[in-house]
Enzyme design. Structure first.
Site, PDB file in Angstrom:
ATOM      1  N   LYS A 126      42.555  28.451  -2.738  1.00 17.69           N
ATOM      2  CA  LYS A 126      43.168  27.122  -2.602  1.00 17.69           C
ATOM      3  C   LYS A 126      43.132  26.624  -1.160  1.00 17.69           C
ATOM      4  O   LYS A 126      42.982  25.433  -0.924  1.00 17.69           O
ATOM      5  CB  LYS A 126      44.603  27.141  -3.115  1.00 17.69           C
ATOM      6  CG  LYS A 126      45.470  27.992  -2.251  1.00 17.69           C
ATOM      7  CD  LYS A 126      46.919  27.953  -2.644  1.00 17.69           C
ATOM      8  CE  LYS A 126      47.583  28.982  -1.770  1.00 17.69           C
ATOM      9  NZ  LYS A 126      48.832  28.667  -1.240  1.00 17.69           N
ATOM     10  N   THR A 127      43.262  27.536  -0.203  1.00 14.63           N
ATOM     11  CA  THR A 127      43.197  27.087   1.179  1.00 14.63           C
ATOM     12  C   THR A 127      41.815  26.513   1.467  1.00 14.63           C
ATOM     13  O   THR A 127      41.669  25.498   2.141  1.00 14.63           O
ATOM     14  CB  THR A 127      43.486  28.253   2.143  1.00 14.63           C
ATOM     15  OG1 THR A 127      44.707  28.884   1.742  1.00 14.63           O
ATOM     16  CG2 THR A 127      43.627  27.766   3.557  1.00 14.63           C
ATOM     17  N   ASP A 172      51.043  21.996   0.214  1.00 15.91           N
ATOM     18  CA  ASP A 172      50.732  23.343  -0.248  1.00 15.91           C
ATOM     19  C   ASP A 172      52.017  24.013  -0.754  1.00 15.91           C
ATOM     20  O   ASP A 172      53.109  23.597  -0.390  1.00 15.91           O
ATOM     21  CB  ASP A 172      50.141  24.143   0.920  1.00 15.91           C
ATOM     22  CG  ASP A 172      49.435  25.398   0.446  1.00 15.91           C
ATOM     23  OD1 ASP A 172      49.320  25.577  -0.777  1.00 15.91           O
ATOM     24  OD2 ASP A 172      48.987  26.180   1.298  1.00 15.91           O
ATOM     25  N   GLN A 220      54.257  31.874  -8.730  1.00 20.24           N
ATOM     26  CA  GLN A 220      54.578  32.385  -7.408  1.00 20.24           C
ATOM     27  C   GLN A 220      55.802  31.706  -6.806  1.00 20.24           C
ATOM     28  O   GLN A 220      56.008  31.722  -5.602  1.00 20.24           O
ATOM     29  CB  GLN A 220      53.384  32.216  -6.468  1.00 20.24           C
ATOM     30  CG  GLN A 220      52.201  33.070  -6.847  1.00 20.24           C
ATOM     31  CD  GLN A 220      51.077  32.974  -5.849  1.00 20.24           C
ATOM     32  OE1 GLN A 220      51.228  33.308  -4.692  1.00 20.24           O
ATOM     33  NE2 GLN A 220      49.940  32.473  -6.310  1.00 20.24           N
TER      34      GLN A 220
END
Length: 831
Positions: free
Chosen positions: A69-70, A257, A315
């Site tokens: 994802k980063t 994020d 998460q």
DNA sequence: TCTACTATATTTTTT
DNA sequence: ATATAGTAGA
């Protein structure tokens, strides 16, 4: 960490006069993407590519652990800039830590091949501080406001509770702090809360009073706590729509994020920032010199910014501080027409690790099914180990790290995770003894040490003279004979005359105190004034709005430390610990020097802000060759070649305290899941059969989550199910189904189909099992008995203490010396 | 006003 | 077990 200068400051247009210098940007339009623009999507899988290329008002990227994802976020930002769809200054990216922010900036600039100044990439808190310092005036705050950390908050609350005698009603600083924090995260301010409060409940009336006083004191000190930083920014935008419009106009692309860990206040902030600006206000802005060209739509207004959020509800581990999982679950409802992209391919871990993770998390009901998969293959089995004590467990970790290191794995590629900070003690003791290079990330931080807080309080007193908390802290540090009586006298003198505490200090000779005390107060006041004078920029600096001519932070700190006598007091002290304290203060001076060098032109307030907002994960130095020790929470977002998850015991993971909270066990399971998915190649799971708590040793039982990992994935070096009381090296699989064996014969696959059946018995099952593990049971020992221990050999019992399962034998071993052993589980036999 | 002793809580996780 | 806070005495 570097300060980010902002070339596109939306200054000038506030409530009144026209701008003196119109902002310089406008969105470029009609420009073709440069040749080779598709380089940015090379090497991405189809879903990642879609997440990079999609354009629209709202995009949700559901990104499983390790799904890149980063990479997607950085490529998306780079692609927006490279295609000239946005200027760097029109981008606001919110990350979870400052370190992640710095990394993201670096990676975007690497992709673009040039510096992209003007991007705001920071944490929620940093971004809000930046906005608040700039707009402080609107809120009646000083732009040099202090940021109170949890300890500061607690100190203030402690005083309030004492003054109100609220402790007799059961209020503690911690409980009040938690409640106030929860309210602020829900954007409830004192008066709103007071209006809805039940005035018949004396408890609630008292709480309102505490909350009120707390709010008043912070305001008087021109201070904000962590939660205020977000909430006040939201209030600012709501109360001053024109100010809000400046930021709404500026940020055209907002990316968030770790969206699953945003709380309501943060959600509200994002909503405010993505509002569209109506046509009439756009016209008004234009009249004040704000450049709106190329931003308006057909109606003449400016449409809301495009929003991209990235997250994974599996998460979510910050519910305890107000994170609301609904923010991500209901994203599609909140932002109609939102596009959703799912990233499930994992590029981090081996299949064995992912299978374990998938199996564990699938036990959480009420979640969208999602399965991580990888193309890299099974990899090695997970290694399990059960120690007799926390020290034994730590020794296993240390031994394994050494063997990994010998196999060529760098220390910095290895991490040890645990649930609570207290668990570091045993690990550190063994690591020191084994000469393993390690670093504890977070925990008792450098800036929390008393001597550092003292030195910082001097700086804060200079930066924000209204901050009474800081002033009171340094009043008698070092000792200068100013006691509580004098302090009270100064405080009431200030109140009677309607002046600040600091002003009262300057007029100390009017109090009629003894000459010695008066002299001490005046001397301190003078030192602070002189330090403040060092910070004033030159007239040219003032005219240009820069910090030119002001002395660097390190100079001011050195001046304060020397002229206040703080450093001399530490150096000349007889207390041997003060030597270390003096060194710590020296280290702080070195840090300010670094800060001055890395951030030319930055102010004292910039330094204080940076210090207030460092996150635990920010401290990790990738270049250092050390093993990292941290909590599972700190580990979020990180990855390591080899990961050790320690203390996998009932009461620790899940933690005792989570049992009483709704959703507690599920959140603890997510925490375990986060831990597992940090590992790239090697995963080690360990626990201890006994653990010291509050100085008392207690029998520990394996975590229920261990049973959720399919048999065959774990290679137990020493399993909890190992029943032999000596020998101790015969491994037996934890999940092996042995008739009548320690782990029972229940078929877990069947259980999954029955919620009613599985919920209660499951917990019991784990407990029943572990209660019988390595149980010496009725073994009775008394002084004089001779025993044999697996590791220590033979010895004589000198004393027996404790009751029941906590009975401890004090043994003098023939070769290993004195040891204390928990009789119930120690690997011993009576001779 | 300062120091030394005793009692007490502390261990959930964090910006 | 250990750190802190409160109390008593110098």
């Amino acid at each position: 960490m570097t300060l980010i200068l902002d070339p596109d400051d939306p200054a000038g247009w506030r409530e009144a006069p026209p701008a003196s210098a119109p902002p310089s940007t406008a969105a470029p339009s009609g420009t073709m993407p440069p040749a080779g623009g598709d380089r940015l999507t090379d090497g991405l899988n189809p879903e990642q590519r879609e997440a990079v290329e999609y354009r629209g008002p709202a995009l949700l990227i559901v990104a499983g652990a390790g799904s890149g994802k980063t990479r997607v976020l950085t490529h998306r930002i780079a692609s927006l800039i490279q295609s000239r769809e946005a200027w760097p200054s029109q981008i606001l990216a919110i990350t979870f830590t400052n370190k992640a922010a710095a990394e993201m900036r670096e990676r975007v600039e690497a992709l673009l091949g040039e510096a992209a100044g003007g991007m705001w990439i920071s944490t929620f808190h940093s971004a809000c501080v930046r906005i608040l310092r700039r707009e402080a005036e609107s809120l009646g705050l000083s732009s040099t406001f202090t940021i109170y950390d949890s300890a500061d908050t607690r100190t203030v609350l402690k005083r309030i509770i004492k003054e109100l005698d609220a402790d007799t009603m059961g209020f503690t600083p911690a409980s009040a702090q938690a409640k106030i924090s929860r309210l602020k995260n829900e954007l409830a301010d004192v008066e709103t809360y007071a209006r809805n409060a039940n005035t018949n409940d004396p408890n609630e009336v008292m709480f309102v009073e505490i909350f009120r006083q707390y709010t008043r004191r912070l305001r008087e000190a021109s201070a904000l706590d962590f939660d205020d930083l977000i909430a006040e920014t939201v209030y600012l935008f709501r109360a001053f729509p024109k100010v809000a419009s400046l930021y709404q106009r500026r940020f055209r692309h907002i990316l968030v994020d770790e969206y699953q860990d945003t709380n309501h206040a943060q959600y509200a902030l994002i909503r405010e920032l993505t509002q569209s600006i109506p046509a009439d206000r756009v016209h008004e802005m234009e009249g004040h010199g704000v450049n709106v060209a190329a931003l308006t739509d057909a109606s003449g207004g400016i449409p809301g910014a495009s929003l991209t959020v990235v997250g994974d509800s599996d998460q979510s581990i910050y519910a305890f501080r107000g994170a609301d999982i609904r923010n991500i679950v209901e994203f599609e409802r909140d932002f109609p027409g939102a596009k959703v992209v799912l990233l499930e391919q994992n590029y981090r871990s081996t299949q064995n690790i992912l299978s374990a993770a998938n199996a564990v998390i699938s036990n959480n009901f009420d979640r969208k099914d999602k399965k991580l998969w990888t193309a890299v293959g099974d990899g090695e089995l997970i290694t399990g180990y059960t120690g007799y004590t926390a020290h034994d467990e730590a020794q296993f970790v240390a031994d394994e790290i050494e063997s990994l290191h010998r196999a060529g794995i760098a220390y910095r590629d290895i991490a040890v995770f645990y649930r609570t900070n207290a668990q570091t003690r045993a690990l550190e003791e063994i690591f020191v003894r084994s000469a393993l290079p390690y670093r504890v990330v977070g925990g008792t931080k450098f800036y929390e040490r008393a001597e550092i807080k003292d030195a910082m309080a001097y700086l804060i007193s200079v930066a924000n003279p209204l901050d009474e908390l800081a002033l009171r802290r340094i009043l008698n540090t070092p000792k200068r004979g100013i006691g509580p009586a004098t302090e009270t006298a100064l405080a009431s003198f200030a109140e009677q005359n309607g002046i600040s505490f600091r002003e009262a200090m300057r007029n100390a000779d009017a109090l009629g105190l003894g000459p010695k005390v008066t002299g001490a107060i005046l001397a301190l006041a003078r030192v602070l004034d002189e330090a403040a004078a060092m910070l004033v920029p030159s007239s040219r600096g003032v005219a240009e709005g820069t910090n030119e001519g002001a002395k660097p932070v390190s100079d001011v700190l050195v001046f304060l430390l020397e002229s206040s006598g703080l450093i001399d007091a530490l150096r000349n002290s007889r207390d041997p610990q003060d030597e270390t304290r003096a060194e710590n203060v020296e280290e702080l001076v070195a840090q300010t020097r670094d800060f001055d060098r890395e951030n030319p032109g930055a102010t004292l307030v910039d330094f204080l802000t940076q210090v207030s907002l460092v996150a635990a994960a920010d401290e990790i130095d990738d270049a250092s060759g050390t093993v990292s020790l941290m909590t599972l929470h700190t580990a979020k977002g990180l990855e390591y070649h080899a990961v050790f998850l320690t203390g996998l015991e009932e009461g620790l993971l899940p933690h005792q305290m989570s049992a009483s909270e709704p959703g507690g066990p599920a959140e603890e399971r997510r925490l375990f899941y986060v831990g597992i998915t940090r590992a790239r190649k090697r995963l080690f799971l360990s626990l201890a059969m006994s653990r010291a708590q509050f100085g008392e040793v207690a029998v520990a039982m394996p975590s229920r989550y261990l049973q959720e990992i399919p048999e065959g994935l774990i290679d137990w070096r020493q399993s909890p199910g190992m029943a032999t009381s000596r020998g101790g090296t015969q491994p037996r699989a934890l999940n092996a189904r042995r008739p009548g064996g320690a782990w029972g014969t229940r078929d877990r696959d069947l259980e999954k189909f029955s919620v009613l059946k599985s919920a209660a018995p499951k917990a019991e099952w784990a407990n029943r099992v572990t209660g019988t593990v390595r149980d010496n049971g009725d073994l009775t020992l008394e002084a004089g008995d001779r025993i044999r221990h697996v590791d220590f050999g033979e010895g004589r019992v000198t004393q027996v203490t404790g009751e029941g399962t906590k009975r401890i034998a004090h043994v003098a071993f023939d070769t290993a010396g004195q040891k204390k052993l928990l009789i119930k589980i120690a690997p011993i036999e009576k001779l």
